[in-house]
Design an enzyme around this catalytic site. Structure first.
Site, short mmCIF file in Angstrom:
data_model
loop_
_atom_site.label_atom_id
_atom_site.label_comp_id
_atom_site.label_asym_id
_atom_site.label_seq_id
_atom_site.Cartn_x
_atom_site.Cartn_y
_atom_site.Cartn_z
N ASN A 1 -10.62 -6.74 7.74
CA ASN A 1 -9.59 -5.57 8.12
C ASN A 1 -9.62 -5.92 9.64
O ASN A 1 -10.60 -6.08 10.37
CB ASN A 1 -10.62 -4.26 7.94
CG ASN A 1 -9.59 -3.14 8.26
OD1 ASN A 1 -8.38 -3.44 8.75
ND2 ASN A 1 -9.70 -1.89 8.11
N GLU B 1 -6.36 -7.86 5.99
CA GLU B 1 -5.89 -6.40 6.02
C GLU B 1 -5.46 -5.75 7.09
O GLU B 1 -6.10 -6.10 8.25
CB GLU B 1 -7.26 -5.64 5.17
CG GLU B 1 -7.42 -5.88 3.95
CD GLU B 1 -8.82 -4.79 3.76
OE1 GLU B 1 -9.69 -5.30 2.91
OE2 GLU B 1 -9.05 -3.89 4.25
N SER B 2 -4.38 -4.88 7.26
CA SER B 2 -4.06 -4.37 8.35
C SER B 2 -3.58 -4.92 9.54
O SER B 2 -3.61 -6.16 9.83
CB SER B 2 -5.19 -3.26 9.12
OG SER B 2 -5.88 -2.53 8.18
N LYS C 1 0.84 4.55 1.05
CA LYS C 1 -0.12 5.07 2.20
C LYS C 1 0.68 6.32 2.64
O LYS C 1 1.66 6.29 3.67
CB LYS C 1 -0.32 4.09 3.26
CG LYS C 1 -1.06 4.67 4.54
CD LYS C 1 -1.27 3.32 5.43
CE LYS C 1 -2.06 3.63 6.46
NZ LYS C 1 -2.20 2.28 7.45
N GLU D 1 -14.58 -4.72 2.22
CA GLU D 1 -13.95 -5.05 3.35
C GLU D 1 -15.01 -5.33 4.50
O GLU D 1 -15.94 -4.76 4.47
CB GLU D 1 -13.22 -3.61 3.64
CG GLU D 1 -12.61 -3.67 4.88
CD GLU D 1 -11.94 -2.35 5.19
OE1 GLU D 1 -10.88 -1.96 4.48
OE2 GLU D 1 -12.18 -1.57 6.04
N GLU E 1 0.83 -1.12 -0.03
CA GLU E 1 -0.09 0.11 -0.08
C GLU E 1 0.68 1.17 0.01
O GLU E 1 1.81 1.36 0.92
CB GLU E 1 -0.94 0.07 1.43
CG GLU E 1 -1.80 1.27 1.20
CD GLU E 1 -3.05 0.75 1.97
OE1 GLU E 1 -4.09 0.16 1.92
OE2 GLU E 1 -3.17 1.33 3.32
N LYS F 1 -7.75 2.86 -2.96
CA LYS F 1 -8.32 2.83 -1.47
C LYS F 1 -8.84 4.03 -1.05
O LYS F 1 -8.13 5.09 -1.22
CB LYS F 1 -6.86 2.50 -0.70
CG LYS F 1 -6.86 2.09 0.72
CD LYS F 1 -7.52 0.56 0.57
CE LYS F 1 -7.81 -0.07 2.12
NZ LYS F 1 -6.82 -0.09 3.10
O1 LIG Z 1 -4.57 3.05 8.92
C1 LIG Z 1 -5.13 3.89 9.59
O2 LIG Z 1 -4.65 4.87 10.39
C2 LIG Z 1 -6.51 3.98 9.28
C3 LIG Z 1 -7.50 4.84 10.05
C4 LIG Z 1 -9.02 4.68 10.18
C5 LIG Z 1 -9.51 4.20 8.91
C6 LIG Z 1 -8.61 3.44 8.08
C7 LIG Z 1 -7.45 3.20 8.44
N1 LIG Z 1 -6.31 2.56 7.46
C8 LIG Z 1 -6.93 2.10 6.12
C9 LIG Z 1 -6.35 0.91 6.00
O3 LIG Z 1 -7.41 -0.10 5.41
C10 LIG Z 1 -5.03 0.49 6.10
O4 LIG Z 1 -4.23 1.66 5.31
C11 LIG Z 1 -4.57 -0.85 5.34
O5 LIG Z 1 -5.45 -2.02 5.68
C12 LIG Z 1 -3.30 -1.20 5.84
O6 LIG Z 1 -2.99 -1.29 7.16
P1 LIG Z 1 -1.72 -1.33 7.66
O7 LIG Z 1 -0.73 -2.57 7.19
O8 LIG Z 1 -1.81 -1.53 9.28
O9 LIG Z 1 -0.96 0.03 7.63
#
Ligand SMILES: O=C(O)c1ccccc1NCC(=O)[C@H](O)[C@H](O)COP(=O)(O)O
Length: 273
Positions: free
Chosen positions: A181, A211-212, A56, A160, A54, A115
């Site tokens: 997520n 995810e995340s 980001k 999601e 991602e 996204k």
């Molecule tokens: O990433 C955040 O802080 C966030 C906060 C509020 C709503 C959504 C958020 N993130 C969106 C995502 O879906 C993530 O960017 C994505 O899943 C990647 O997650 P990570 O690997 O933990 O950065």
């Protein structure tokens, strides 16, 4: 505001309010999408882990902002073995833009996910992408219509979910690509058990993403063991050398743990170069 929105974290409510005020595109898009399931199958056949890396730049839970050229970051992720890319287009809370997505999609040949927090059909027309994110919790009864509207334009919708009720909504809406997520949009906490609890209920013919919250190679292996076809990873890839970080995750196979004793130590280390 419905009951489910009442329990959202203030940051997420702010994201949603901004999304509701955002205009869509002027003309209906028609996309010739690069197949995400095919890309996942090719990565598996090559013996690697399908990683959706991602782009980001920042987020409500990240300190600071990464200001390097997003196209160069995307190229480095693909060089590191990313199967697909996720590109934030949300401008106010994530530092993204539709221009970033356009430029990145031109520069790489892997599928690219938009996204964002799409809440109405016209927003699908803001920019072309191969996949588009639709968040079940925000869309509820509109989800099936948006899944259909996305497909009519050629997008592959990634729906999601965060729990079993949302999974049922997604499946009823005809979702073929589902992301669980691990980040709870109520408390903004991340718990990998979320994926582990929902994954067993996902039909086999669905392409399933975790995810995340995947921060280490051990986390990646844990999500794969729980049934993830692909891993969507933002922060842990953006933190440092994105090519090296992507390589770590793309090579997080069981085979490497079995054949290399050193890897076990590395799996315990967070990737924060
Ligand atoms: O990433 C955040 O802080 C966030 C906060 C509020 C709503 C959504 C958020 N993130 C969106 C995502 O879906 C993530 O960017 C994505 O899943 C990647 O997650 P990570 O690997 O933990 O950065």
């Amino acid at each position: 505001m419905n009951a489910s929105e009442d329990s959202l974290a203030p940051e997420v409510r702010s994201i949603l309010d901004a999304a509701r005020g955002r205009h869509g595109g002027d003309e209906r898009v028609a996309v010739s999408a690069r197949s995400f399931p095919d890309a996942v199958a090719e990565t598996e056949a090559a013996g690697r882990v399908p990683v959706v890396a991602e782009v980001k730049p920042t987020s409500p839970t990240t300190d600071g902002e990464r200001t390097d050229d997003p196209v160069e970051l995307a190229r480095q992720m693909v060089a590191g073995g990313a199967t697909a890319l996720s590109v934030l287009t949300e401008p106010d809370h994530f530092g993204g833009s539709t221009e970033n997505l356009e430029r990145i999609r031109e520069a790489v040949d892997v599928p690219v996910l938009r996204k964002d927090f799409v809440v109405k059909e016209s927003q699908l027309d803001a920019v072309e992408a191969d996949l588009v994110l639709l968040i079940a919790r925000f869309l509820e009864e509109d989800l099936a219509d948006l899944v259909a509207a996305a497909r009519e334009r050629g997008f592959q919708p990634l729906v999601e979910v965060h729990d079993r009720a949302e999974l049922e909504l997604a499946l009823d809406a005809g979702a073929e690509i589902v992301g669980v997520n691990n980040r709870d949009l109520g408390a903004l906490e991340v718990d990998l058990e979320t994926f582990e609890s929902v994954a067993p209920h996902v039909p086999d013919d669905v392409t399933l993403l975790a995810e995340s919250g995947v921060k280490t190679v051990a986390d990646a292996k844990r999500m794969r063991a729980a049934g993830a076809d692909a891993l969507l990873i933002g922060t842990a890839i953006m933190d440092g050398d994105v090519r090296t970080n992507t390589e770590w995750f793309a090579n997080a196979t069981d085979a490497d743990a079995d054949s290399n004793a050193e890897t076990d130590a590395e799996t315990e280390t967070e990737i924060t170069e």
